[in-house]
Design an enzyme around this catalytic site. Structure first.
Site, PDB file in Angstrom:
ATOM      1  N   GLU B 130       0.824  -1.213   0.000  1.00 28.30           N
ATOM      2  CA  GLU B 130       0.000   0.000   0.000  1.00 28.30           C
ATOM      3  C   GLU B 130       0.860   1.266   0.000  1.00 28.30           C
ATOM      4  OE1 GLU B 130      -3.015  -0.160  -0.759  1.00 28.30           O
ATOM      5  OE2 GLU B 130      -3.337  -2.294  -0.411  1.00 28.30           O
ATOM      6  N   HIS B 133       1.855   1.965  -3.480  1.00 27.39           N
ATOM      7  CA  HIS B 133       0.795   2.665  -4.217  1.00 27.39           C
ATOM      8  C   HIS B 133       0.859   4.172  -3.955  1.00 27.39           C
ATOM      9  CE1 HIS B 133      -1.241  -0.568  -6.141  1.00 27.39           C
ATOM     10  NE2 HIS B 133      -1.781  -1.114  -5.058  1.00 27.39           N
ATOM     11  N   CYS B 145       6.950 -10.075  -6.538  1.00 28.35           N
ATOM     12  CA  CYS B 145       7.185  -8.680  -6.158  1.00 28.35           C
ATOM     13  C   CYS B 145       6.118  -8.229  -5.158  1.00 28.35           C
ATOM     14  CB  CYS B 145       7.143  -7.799  -7.406  1.00 28.35           C
ATOM     15  SG  CYS B 145       7.162  -6.035  -7.065  1.00 28.35           S
ATOM     16  N   CYS B 164      10.453  -5.875  -6.785  1.00 29.90           N
ATOM     17  CA  CYS B 164      11.310  -6.424  -7.839  1.00 29.90           C
ATOM     18  C   CYS B 164      12.191  -5.281  -8.376  1.00 29.90           C
ATOM     19  CB  CYS B 164      10.454  -7.022  -8.969  1.00 29.90           C
ATOM     20  SG  CYS B 164       9.515  -5.803  -9.897  1.00 29.90           S
TER      21      CYS B 164
END
Lengths: 451, 182
Positions: B130, B133, B145, B164
């Site tokens: 989160e 994001h 990932c 990743c």
């Protein structure tokens, strides 16, 4: 490769609409929302979305089914997912009958939506790849595939539509890389000859005798190496279109032969005695000014008029700069997809550089530039830096030998330019030019160069 | 000086809160400040017996401190958005606030024997996800990932608690752009 795909969520409940949109955006999709069926249809009219999420129950006289039907009228291939809180078998059946791809009941398991979206996008990606490959393979361009918002190009495309169904010969003139063959194919594919062959011949690529046999075919034994009877391109194009590229380069003898084919609609194979009749529409193209070649006596006037029944002059890219961003994005989209790169944008600086460049190689050069930038780019957006090689091109090509100038005129210009650069310093100028001071004085006198 | 705030609602167990806090600090390299948050009862939906994550995000946006780069909230409450049965968490994409729920991360939720290690691992992975994001990262196709989409705990478990290489690079770029913009 998600970012190409756009999703539309249509729901009258704002919180429903926005929360689903936000959730899909986290997945990397570009998501639009509409708060009514009417607004949804309006948005679908402006652009086609990869997936439409449509709420079944919406007020205002346009429910989900009606919205879906109108969207499907605009985009028959649209993938529509109906969302509803009132799962009844009846509405599900109605929705599927009207063409909904899926039907979800809210609240829905996130895994279910995720799988659904992935499945649809996977199919969309395959369909798109298929279309690109097919176009590439068959190059079946139609007039609608030509990308331009330039008024002159608009007139050309209109003309292409009008003449597609005729048999009249067309002469396409334009610099190299402007898309002459694409226009020729578009004319062919938009007319009633589309199902018949389109045969392209580059007249510049072959020597005179080879070109003759290439165009008209030959009989067995007509020359050394002609071990079999061979069909020429004119015969292959029977019923369809023959595209003669670089027509300005053909020899006087072939000009006569071609004139005969255009007049008689028939010819003889090389070494043959049998008259072959063909019905092939001739579309010729040239990057040289044929009218001028006629004036200079290099091209037969009668052939020119036979070819030039319908004349199309494609403007060079630098004369329709408004098309540069359109074309650049088109190539970017296609090439990024082909190369599996997730780059969808060109920065403002990058676009400015493209707009300012002169594009001597026209659309083809632009396509190559986008490809080269994509290969070397490390970011998600193509920037000025990615196109920096264009500046180097420009610098290298800034000087080209002027046509029709004598050596003496050239020499005079060079001396004048050198003197100007050295502020009239004779010693320095002579050294730069690689001649003695006395020789330079002599030339200045002879050419009457003011000092 | 700007901080990455990590807040917890009153019912959150402190050990999980601490683990999330530390993981976020080490992963993003930004100084972290703790923040005690009030209960999220206002977001409760009686019919669903869950808490609306949109209302929680709106509340977080209102109380987000001025010196916060981002604010990540941790709650025990089971979160949802209207169209979905639940969410593990939600963030404003490229925004300042996000929330994760611990409710569905415990083995007990699925009728299994408790396992603290698995629970804490999941909490830390969701926190990274989160927060990613908030720094503009979207879901990643690489299943290992931290930014790959997880719609069940199995998928959370199969991720590594890291980004990743491409997501890491994107993150660093986004963070650099943000710093220049400060």
């Amino acid at each position: 490769m998600k970012t190409h795909w756009q999703i539309l969520v249509v729901d009258d409940e704002e919180v429903m609409c926005e929360s689903l949109a936000a959730w899909l955006r986290e997945d990397g999709y570009t998501v639009d929302t509409a708060s009514s069926g009417r607004e949804g249809v309006e948005k679908a009219r402006a652009r086609d979305y990869a997936i439409y999420f449509v709420d079944l129950k919406m007020p205002g006289g346009m429910d989900g089914i009606e919205t879906m039907m109108q969207v499907r009228r605009l985009h028959p291939e649209a993938s529509i997912i109906i969302i509803t809180a009132y799962a009844t078998v009846d509405t599900a059946i109605t929705a599927m009958k009207e063409g909904a791809q899926e039907y979800i009941v809210k609240p829905c398991n996130p895994e279910e939506i995720s799988l659904l979206v992935n499945r649809i996008i996977k199919v969309k990606n395959l369909q798109r790849e298929n279309t690109i490959l097919r176009k590439k393979l068959s190059r079946q361009y139609v007039v609608g595939d030509v990308i331009s918002k330039n008024a002159r190009m608009g007139d050309i495309l209109k003309l292409c539509h009008e003449i597609a169904g005729l048999r009249s010969t067309v002469l396409i003139q334009g610099e190299s890389g402007t898309g002459k063959e694409m226009i020729a194919r578009a004319i062919h594919n938009s007319g009633d000859r589309a199902a018949k062959p389109f045969v392209a011949v580059s007249c510049a690529a072959l020597a005179e005798t080879l070109l003759e046999s290439e165009l008209f075919g030959h009989e067995k034994g007509s020359f050394t190496g002609a071990s079999e009877r061979k069909q020429g391109k004119f015969e292959m194009a029977d019923g369809g279109t023959i595209f003669l590229d670089e027509i300005g380069d053909i020899s006087p003898k072939l000009q006569v032969d071609l004139l005969r084919v255009l007049q008689e609609r028939s010819f003889y194979r090389v070494g043959g005695t049998e008259e072959v009749r063909v019905d092939a529409r001739v579309v010729a193209a040239t990057h040289v000014n044929l009218q001028q070649a006629v004036t200079e006596g290099k091209f037969r006037e009668d052939l020119f008029y036979r070819l030039n029944v319908i004349e199309i002059r494609i403007p060079p890219l630098r004369d329709r700069r408004e098309d540069i961003p359109l074309l650049a994005h088109h190539f970017l989209e296609r090439l990024a997809h082909e190369m599996g790169k997730d780059i969808t944008e060109i920065s403002e600086g990058g676009l400015k550089l493209l707009m300012d460049y002169n594009w001597p190689g026209n659309v083809r050069e632009l396509e190559n530039a986008v490809e080269r930038a994509l290969v070397t780019s490390r970011g998600q957006v193509l920037t000025e830096e990615d196109f920096s090689f264009l500046a180097a091109n420009e610098a290298a090509k800034a000087w080209t030998a002027p046509a029709g100038m004598t050596l003496q005129e050239m020499e005079k210009l060079l001396i004048m330019a050198t003197l100007e650069r050295t502020n009239g310093n004779i010693k320095e100028s002579a050294s730069v030019l690689g001649i003695d001071r006395s020789t330079l004085y002599e030339k200045i006198k002879r050419y009457e160069i003011p000092r | 000086m700007k901080y990455l705030y990590v807040g917890a609602t009153p019912e959150v167990e402190r050990q999980a809160y601490g683990a999330v806090r530390d993981r976020v600090e080490s992963a993003f390299g930004v100084a972290v400040r703790e923040m005690e948050l009030g209960a999220v009862d206002f977001a409760y939906d009686r019919e669903r017996g869950q808490y609306g994550s949109i209302a929680v995000l709106e509340m977080l946006a209102r109380i987000c401190p001025p010196d916060a780069v981002k604010l990540l909230a941790v709650t025990e409450r089971d979160l949802y958005i209207p169209v979905l049965t639940f969410v593990f968490g939600q963030a404003q994409l490229s925004g300042r606030v996000a929330v994760i729920s611990l409710a569905r991360l415990r083995q007990e939720f699925y009728g299994l024997a408790p396992n603290r290690e698995i629970f804490l691992e999941r909490a830390m992975k969701e926190a990274l996800h989160e927060t990613g994001h908030m720094f503009g990262l979207v879901h990643c196709g690489d299943r290992s990932c931290a930014m790959s989409l997880a719609t069940n705990v199995r998928q959370i478990d199969s991720k590594r608690g890291e980004f990743c290489v491409p997501c890491g690079a994107r993150l660093r770029r986004n963070m650099a752009v943000r710093e220049q913009g400060l």
